[in-house]
Design a protein around this motif. Structure first.
Motif, PDB file in Angstrom:
ATOM      1  N   ILE A  73      -4.440  -0.939 -14.471  1.00 38.86           N
ATOM      2  CA  ILE A  73      -4.786  -0.226 -16.131  1.00 38.86           C
ATOM      3  C   ILE A  73      -5.132   0.586 -15.316  1.00 38.86           C
ATOM      4  N   ASP A  74      -4.951   2.344 -15.911  1.00 46.14           N
ATOM      5  CA  ASP A  74      -5.586   3.298 -16.110  1.00 46.14           C
ATOM      6  C   ASP A  74      -6.061   4.212 -14.144  1.00 46.14           C
ATOM      7  N   ILE A  75      -4.452   3.376 -13.558  1.00 42.55           N
ATOM      8  CA  ILE A  75      -3.856   3.485 -12.168  1.00 42.55           C
ATOM      9  C   ILE A  75      -4.148   4.919 -11.222  1.00 42.55           C
ATOM     10  N   THR A  76      -5.061   5.653 -10.757  1.00 41.21           N
ATOM     11  CA  THR A  76      -4.730   6.785 -10.338  1.00 41.21           C
ATOM     12  C   THR A  76      -5.260   6.937  -9.011  1.00 41.21           C
ATOM     13  N   LEU A  77      -4.865   8.073  -7.581  1.00 43.63           N
ATOM     14  CA  LEU A  77      -5.706   8.191  -7.001  1.00 43.63           C
ATOM     15  C   LEU A  77      -6.782   9.079  -7.398  1.00 43.63           C
ATOM     16  N   SER A  78      -7.823   8.220  -6.359  1.00 41.96           N
ATOM     17  CA  SER A  78     -10.246   9.066  -6.273  1.00 41.96           C
ATOM     18  C   SER A  78      -8.892  10.496  -5.444  1.00 41.96           C
ATOM     19  N   PRO A  79     -10.493  10.844  -5.123  1.00 37.49           N
ATOM     20  CA  PRO A  79     -10.842  12.020  -4.119  1.00 37.49           C
ATOM     21  C   PRO A  79     -10.197  11.679  -2.347  1.00 37.49           C
ATOM     22  N   LYS A  80     -10.907  10.831  -2.247  1.00 35.39           N
ATOM     23  CA  LYS A  80     -10.580   9.826  -1.604  1.00 35.39           C
ATOM     24  C   LYS A  80      -9.454   9.880  -0.878  1.00 35.39           C
ATOM     25  N   VAL A  95       0.889  -1.171  -0.028  1.00 36.71           N
ATOM     26  CA  VAL A  95      -0.530   0.242  -0.181  1.00 36.71           C
ATOM     27  C   VAL A  95       0.755   1.555   0.291  1.00 36.71           C
ATOM     28  N   ALA A  96       1.625   1.395   0.940  1.00 40.13           N
ATOM     29  CA  ALA A  96       2.593   2.457   0.752  1.00 40.13           C
ATOM     30  C   ALA A  96       3.643   2.602  -0.337  1.00 40.13           C
ATOM     31  N   MET A  97       4.235   1.935  -1.361  1.00 38.83           N
ATOM     32  CA  MET A  97       5.048   1.815  -2.451  1.00 38.83           C
ATOM     33  C   MET A  97       3.681   2.153  -3.473  1.00 38.83           C
ATOM     34  N   LEU A  98       2.351   1.909  -3.538  1.00 40.43           N
ATOM     35  CA  LEU A  98       1.312   2.153  -4.215  1.00 40.43           C
ATOM     36  C   LEU A  98       1.082   3.382  -4.156  1.00 40.43           C
ATOM     37  N   LEU A  99       0.722   3.927  -3.150  1.00 38.83           N
ATOM     38  CA  LEU A  99       0.527   5.196  -2.972  1.00 38.83           C
ATOM     39  C   LEU A  99       1.513   6.346  -2.928  1.00 38.83           C
ATOM     40  N   ALA A 100       2.652   5.884  -2.861  1.00 41.01           N
ATOM     41  CA  ALA A 100       3.831   6.186  -2.733  1.00 41.01           C
ATOM     42  C   ALA A 100       3.994   7.209  -4.445  1.00 41.01           C
ATOM     43  N   HIS A 101       4.024   6.225  -5.074  1.00 43.24           N
ATOM     44  CA  HIS A 101       4.228   6.596  -6.563  1.00 43.24           C
ATOM     45  C   HIS A 101       3.248   6.945  -7.413  1.00 43.24           C
ATOM     46  N   LEU A 102       1.535   6.202  -6.473  1.00 43.59           N
ATOM     47  CA  LEU A 102       0.947   7.598  -7.355  1.00 43.59           C
ATOM     48  C   LEU A 102       0.853   8.515  -6.868  1.00 43.59           C
ATOM     49  N   TYR A 103       1.201   9.112  -5.975  1.00 47.33           N
ATOM     50  CA  TYR A 103       0.705  10.512  -5.088  1.00 47.33           C
ATOM     51  C   TYR A 103       1.569  11.210  -6.303  1.00 47.33           C
ATOM     52  N   GLU A 104       3.855  10.505  -6.255  1.00 49.42           N
ATOM     53  CA  GLU A 104       4.067  11.013  -7.305  1.00 49.42           C
ATOM     54  C   GLU A 104       3.998  11.511  -8.797  1.00 49.42           C
ATOM     55  N   ASN A 105       3.091  10.222  -9.266  1.00 51.79           N
ATOM     56  CA  ASN A 105       2.540  10.460 -10.980  1.00 51.79           C
ATOM     57  C   ASN A 105       0.612  11.504 -10.963  1.00 51.79           C
ATOM     58  N   PHE A 106       0.480  12.319  -9.347  1.00 55.23           N
ATOM     59  CA  PHE A 106      -0.623  12.257  -9.650  1.00 55.23           C
ATOM     60  C   PHE A 106      -0.583  13.676 -10.600  1.00 55.23           C
ATOM     61  N   PRO A 107      -1.648  13.837 -11.130  1.00 57.05           N
ATOM     62  CA  PRO A 107      -3.008  13.459 -11.491  1.00 57.05           C
ATOM     63  C   PRO A 107      -3.033  12.366 -12.351  1.00 57.05           C
ATOM     64  N   ARG A 108      -1.546  11.953 -12.756  1.00 58.15           N
ATOM     65  CA  ARG A 108      -2.158  11.524 -14.082  1.00 58.15           C
ATOM     66  C   ARG A 108      -2.283   9.635 -14.592  1.00 58.15           C
ATOM     67  N   ASP A 111      -3.862  -7.901  -5.969  1.00 59.48           N
ATOM     68  CA  ASP A 111      -5.138  -8.160  -5.066  1.00 59.48           C
ATOM     69  C   ASP A 111      -4.909  -6.451  -3.669  1.00 59.48           C
ATOM     70  N   THR A 112      -4.198  -5.862  -3.413  1.00 57.36           N
ATOM     71  CA  THR A 112      -3.483  -4.646  -2.234  1.00 57.36           C
ATOM     72  C   THR A 112      -4.274  -3.987  -3.146  1.00 57.36           C
ATOM     73  N   ALA A 113      -4.386  -3.192  -4.733  1.00 62.87           N
ATOM     74  CA  ALA A 113      -4.525  -2.607  -5.373  1.00 62.87           C
ATOM     75  C   ALA A 113      -6.169  -2.413  -5.534  1.00 62.87           C
ATOM     76  N   LEU A 114      -6.996  -3.464  -6.014  1.00 60.77           N
ATOM     77  CA  LEU A 114      -8.149  -3.754  -5.483  1.00 60.77           C
ATOM     78  C   LEU A 114      -8.768  -3.735  -4.476  1.00 60.77           C
ATOM     79  N   TRP A 115      -8.477  -3.422  -3.891  1.00 59.43           N
ATOM     80  CA  TRP A 115      -8.571  -3.436  -1.829  1.00 59.43           C
ATOM     81  C   TRP A 115      -9.044  -2.133  -1.979  1.00 59.43           C
ATOM     82  N   LEU A 116      -7.540  -1.096  -2.394  1.00 63.01           N
ATOM     83  CA  LEU A 116      -7.710   0.094  -2.729  1.00 63.01           C
ATOM     84  C   LEU A 116      -9.034   1.109  -3.352  1.00 63.01           C
TER      85      LEU A 116
END
Length: 161
Positions: A94-101, A11-24, A65-70
């Protein structure tokens, strides 16, 4: 490492990666993201390497499974591709990004952090330094805080209505 610890690190790795690349919206290949050297091959003629192949696929599946839970919990937008057919194995977000939440979660400032740094910035720094366990603890604290804040908002909105 147990599943909860592994989940926290991912979760930490995914969120850090997506935060760095937000909003792409990005595509994450599970094998590449986990640093797994993976060779696409068929084991129909010979079982050599099959156990290792299954082990690598299980690691990639845990990330998916971790990404799907998120995604199901509303922290991410995106979809999962998990296909295995003969020579072809595809395990991707695929096409993954942070939601507003998810973005709101990463804007929180857990009590263990300096006031000047939010969770997203700290996670990026922590993961880039290779401290996955510390990133997992930050996410755990933030999710607890986020859940408490949402419970209070819900309670007060119910009282007002």
């Amino acid at each position: 490492m147990n599943n909860i610890q592994k989940f926290g690190e991912l979760v930490a790795m995914l969120l850090a990666h997506l935060y760095e690349n937000f909003p792409r919206r990005t595509e994450i290949d599970a094998f590449e993201f986990l640093g797994i050297d993976f060779e696409h091959r068929s084991f129909l003629d010979d079982n050599e390497g099959y156990e290792e192949y299954i082990s690598k696929c299980q690691e990639a599946d845990f990330l998916l499974d971790t990404a799907l839970w998120l995604i199901d919990s509303g922290f991410l937008y995106g979809k999962i591709e998990n296909e295995m057919a003969g020579f072809y194995t595809s395990k991707k977000c695929i096409d993954i990004t942070l939601s507003p939440k998810g973005l709101e979660l990463l804007k929180l400032v857990p009590s263990s952090l300096e006031v000047s740094q939010n969770l997203g910035d700290k996670l990026v720094d922590t993961i880039n330094q290779g401290a996955k366990d510390a990133g997992s603890k930050l996410v755990s604290e933030a999710l607890t805080k986020f859940g408490s804040v949402n419970q209070l908002i819900s309670l007060f909105s119910n009282l007002g209505g």
